[in-house]
Design a protein around this motif. Structure first.
Motif, PDB file in Angstrom:
ATOM      1  N   ALA A  22      11.482  -1.936  -3.656  1.00  0.00           N
ATOM      2  CA  ALA A  22      12.312  -1.218  -4.643  1.00  0.00           C
ATOM      3  C   ALA A  22      11.736   0.176  -4.894  1.00  0.00           C
ATOM      4  O   ALA A  22      12.476   1.166  -4.983  1.00  0.00           O
ATOM      5  N   VAL A  23      10.406   0.262  -4.981  1.00  0.00           N
ATOM      6  CA  VAL A  23       9.752   1.567  -5.179  1.00  0.00           C
ATOM      7  C   VAL A  23       9.999   2.477  -3.971  1.00  0.00           C
ATOM      8  O   VAL A  23      10.332   3.657  -4.119  1.00  0.00           O
ATOM      9  N   LEU A  24       9.886   1.924  -2.795  1.00  0.00           N
ATOM     10  CA  LEU A  24      10.071   2.711  -1.574  1.00  0.00           C
ATOM     11  C   LEU A  24      11.510   3.157  -1.392  1.00  0.00           C
ATOM     12  O   LEU A  24      11.779   4.164  -0.719  1.00  0.00           O
ATOM     13  N   THR A  36       0.827  -1.211   0.000  1.00  0.00           N
ATOM     14  CA  THR A  36       0.000   0.000   0.000  1.00  0.00           C
ATOM     15  C   THR A  36       0.857   1.256   0.000  1.00  0.00           C
ATOM     16  O   THR A  36       0.577   2.222  -0.726  1.00  0.00           O
ATOM     17  N   ARG A  37       1.897   1.255   0.807  1.00  0.00           N
ATOM     18  CA  ARG A  37       2.802   2.419   0.868  1.00  0.00           C
ATOM     19  C   ARG A  37       3.486   2.646  -0.474  1.00  0.00           C
ATOM     20  O   ARG A  37       3.632   3.789  -0.935  1.00  0.00           O
ATOM     21  N   ALA A  38       3.923   1.558  -1.116  1.00  0.00           N
ATOM     22  CA  ALA A  38       4.607   1.684  -2.402  1.00  0.00           C
ATOM     23  C   ALA A  38       3.665   2.209  -3.480  1.00  0.00           C
ATOM     24  O   ALA A  38       4.042   3.064  -4.290  1.00  0.00           O
ATOM     25  N   ARG A  39       2.436   1.712  -3.488  1.00  0.00           N
ATOM     26  CA  ARG A  39       1.467   2.178  -4.470  1.00  0.00           C
ATOM     27  C   ARG A  39       1.181   3.671  -4.277  1.00  0.00           C
ATOM     28  O   ARG A  39       1.096   4.434  -5.240  1.00  0.00           O
ATOM     29  N   ALA A  40       1.027   4.081  -3.027  1.00  0.00           N
ATOM     30  CA  ALA A  40       0.757   5.491  -2.741  1.00  0.00           C
ATOM     31  C   ALA A  40       1.916   6.363  -3.208  1.00  0.00           C
ATOM     32  O   ALA A  40       1.710   7.441  -3.779  1.00  0.00           O
ATOM     33  N   LYS A  41       3.149   5.891  -2.980  1.00  0.00           N
ATOM     34  CA  LYS A  41       4.323   6.662  -3.409  1.00  0.00           C
ATOM     35  C   LYS A  41       4.398   6.745  -4.929  1.00  0.00           C
ATOM     36  O   LYS A  41       4.684   7.815  -5.491  1.00  0.00           O
ATOM     37  N   ALA A  42       4.124   5.631  -5.610  1.00  0.00           N
ATOM     38  CA  ALA A  42       4.181   5.616  -7.068  1.00  0.00           C
ATOM     39  C   ALA A  42       3.127   6.542  -7.670  1.00  0.00           C
ATOM     40  O   ALA A  42       3.400   7.278  -8.630  1.00  0.00           O
ATOM     41  N   ILE A  43       1.935   6.525  -7.114  1.00  0.00           N
ATOM     42  CA  ILE A  43       0.865   7.399  -7.623  1.00  0.00           C
ATOM     43  C   ILE A  43       1.209   8.862  -7.373  1.00  0.00           C
ATOM     44  O   ILE A  43       1.046   9.719  -8.245  1.00  0.00           O
ATOM     45  N   ALA A  44       1.695   9.169  -6.164  1.00  0.00           N
ATOM     46  CA  ALA A  44       2.042  10.550  -5.823  1.00  0.00           C
ATOM     47  C   ALA A  44       3.144  11.080  -6.739  1.00  0.00           C
ATOM     48  O   ALA A  44       3.093  12.229  -7.200  1.00  0.00           O
ATOM     49  N   LYS A  45       4.142  10.264  -7.033  1.00  0.00           N
ATOM     50  CA  LYS A  45       5.236  10.675  -7.922  1.00  0.00           C
ATOM     51  C   LYS A  45       4.710  10.957  -9.324  1.00  0.00           C
ATOM     52  O   LYS A  45       5.060  11.971  -9.954  1.00  0.00           O
ATOM     53  N   CYS A  46       3.845  10.084  -9.812  1.00  0.00           N
ATOM     54  CA  CYS A  46       3.267  10.251 -11.148  1.00  0.00           C
ATOM     55  C   CYS A  46       2.417  11.517 -11.235  1.00  0.00           C
ATOM     56  O   CYS A  46       2.534  12.295 -12.189  1.00  0.00           O
ATOM     57  N   VAL A  47       1.581  11.734 -10.226  1.00  0.00           N
ATOM     58  CA  VAL A  47       0.707  12.911 -10.213  1.00  0.00           C
ATOM     59  C   VAL A  47       1.537  14.192 -10.115  1.00  0.00           C
ATOM     60  O   VAL A  47       1.260  15.202 -10.778  1.00  0.00           O
ATOM     61  N   ASN A  48       2.576  14.146  -9.310  1.00  0.00           N
ATOM     62  CA  ASN A  48       3.477  15.296  -9.161  1.00  0.00           C
ATOM     63  C   ASN A  48       4.124  15.639 -10.493  1.00  0.00           C
ATOM     64  O   ASN A  48       4.166  16.816 -10.900  1.00  0.00           O
ATOM     65  N   GLU A  49       4.637  14.616 -11.170  1.00  0.00           N
ATOM     66  CA  GLU A  49       5.304  14.835 -12.463  1.00  0.00           C
ATOM     67  C   GLU A  49       4.329  15.336 -13.523  1.00  0.00           C
ATOM     68  O   GLU A  49       4.737  15.961 -14.504  1.00  0.00           O
TER      69      GLU A  49
END
Length: 249
Positions: free
Chosen positions: A244-246, A31-44
């Motif tokens: 790896a994402v985290l 869950t933490r990794a998915r949240a980080k991946a989504i946040a990075k994508c939205v930020n970019e």
């Protein structure tokens, strides 16, 4: 640390199918990794103000078997009847309110695209454990209809009737519509819940039910072991991908 199984506490019991479902720690990592991946994508994509909604805090049962067969905590029932702990309910409601509406102005299409991209990297923990959960739920239904469980339900029902309550099965009391208001706990509800637990304990209802479900799960697991093993391997891979994402900036 895993709690040692206590024959008096259903929350500490473990069903056979659970070994093929993501653990709480694995689910949290994913869950933490998915949240980080989504946040990075939205930020970019140009929306740095967006943040993922808060994770929902636990409410009610803390393990798969806690509350699976109904209530069992006399102290909690004495305060809340069939309702969850008041502080837990408040925290849960607050998290729901915070995450209900995105007020940052982030484009919905961007969020959907980023969620889809995150899914390609790391599938949801719920999806990874869905087949095992389905087998478990099927076993639960079969166990509930089994002769040994029906017999203990009848004993429980007679016990409740002697106390002035008319219910055929334990979950009939739990699901009584008079106790459905999330903001109201009545004296009648508390009295019913305490009588319910006393009758459950007298006839060991939860343990009989649990044992019957476990007996139904074992042959189902043997029949579908190849699929379950594949899903468990997928969970291990998802956890590795999540780490790896985290680890990335």
């Amino acid at each position: 640390m895993v709690k040692k199984a206590d024959p008096r506490d259903p929350a500490t019991w473990t069903l056979p199918v659970e070994s093929y479902m993501p653990t709480a720690s694995q689910a949290q990592t994913i869950t933490r990794a998915r949240a980080k991946a989504i946040a990075k994508c939205v930020n970019e994509a140009g929306f740095p103000q967006w943040t993922p909604p808060p994770a929902l805090p636990p409410l009610g049962g803390k393990t798969l078997t806690d509350w699976r067969y109904g209530i069992h905590d006399k102290k909690l029932a004495g305060r809340r009847g069939y309702h969850p702990d008041a502080a837990e309910q408040k925290a849960y409601n607050t998290a729901m309110e915070v995450g209900a509406v995105d007020r940052t102005g982030t484009d919905d299409g961007v969020k959907r695209r980023c969620a889809s991209l995150a899914e390609a990297k790391v599938p949801t923990a719920q999806l990874l454990g869905s087949y095992a959960e389905t087998l478990g739920n099927n076993a639960f239904r079969k166990a509930t209809a089994s002769p040994q469980v029906k017999e203990v339900f009848a004993k429980w029902s007679s016990c409740m009737k002697a106390k002035g309550y008319s219910y055929k099965e334990p979950m009939d009391a739990n699901d009584d519509p008079r106790f459905n208001d999330p903001d109201t706990v009545t004296r009648r509800e508390i009295a019913t819940a305490l009588a319910d637990i006393e009758c459950r304990d007298t006839y060991n209802v939860a343990k009989v039910w649990f044992d019957a479900e476990a007996a139904q799960q074992r042959p189902a697991i043997a029949q579908h072991k190849q699929r379950l093993d594949s899903d468990r391997n997928a969970t291990s891979q998802a956890v590795a991908d999540s780490r790896a994402v985290l680890a990335t900036r």
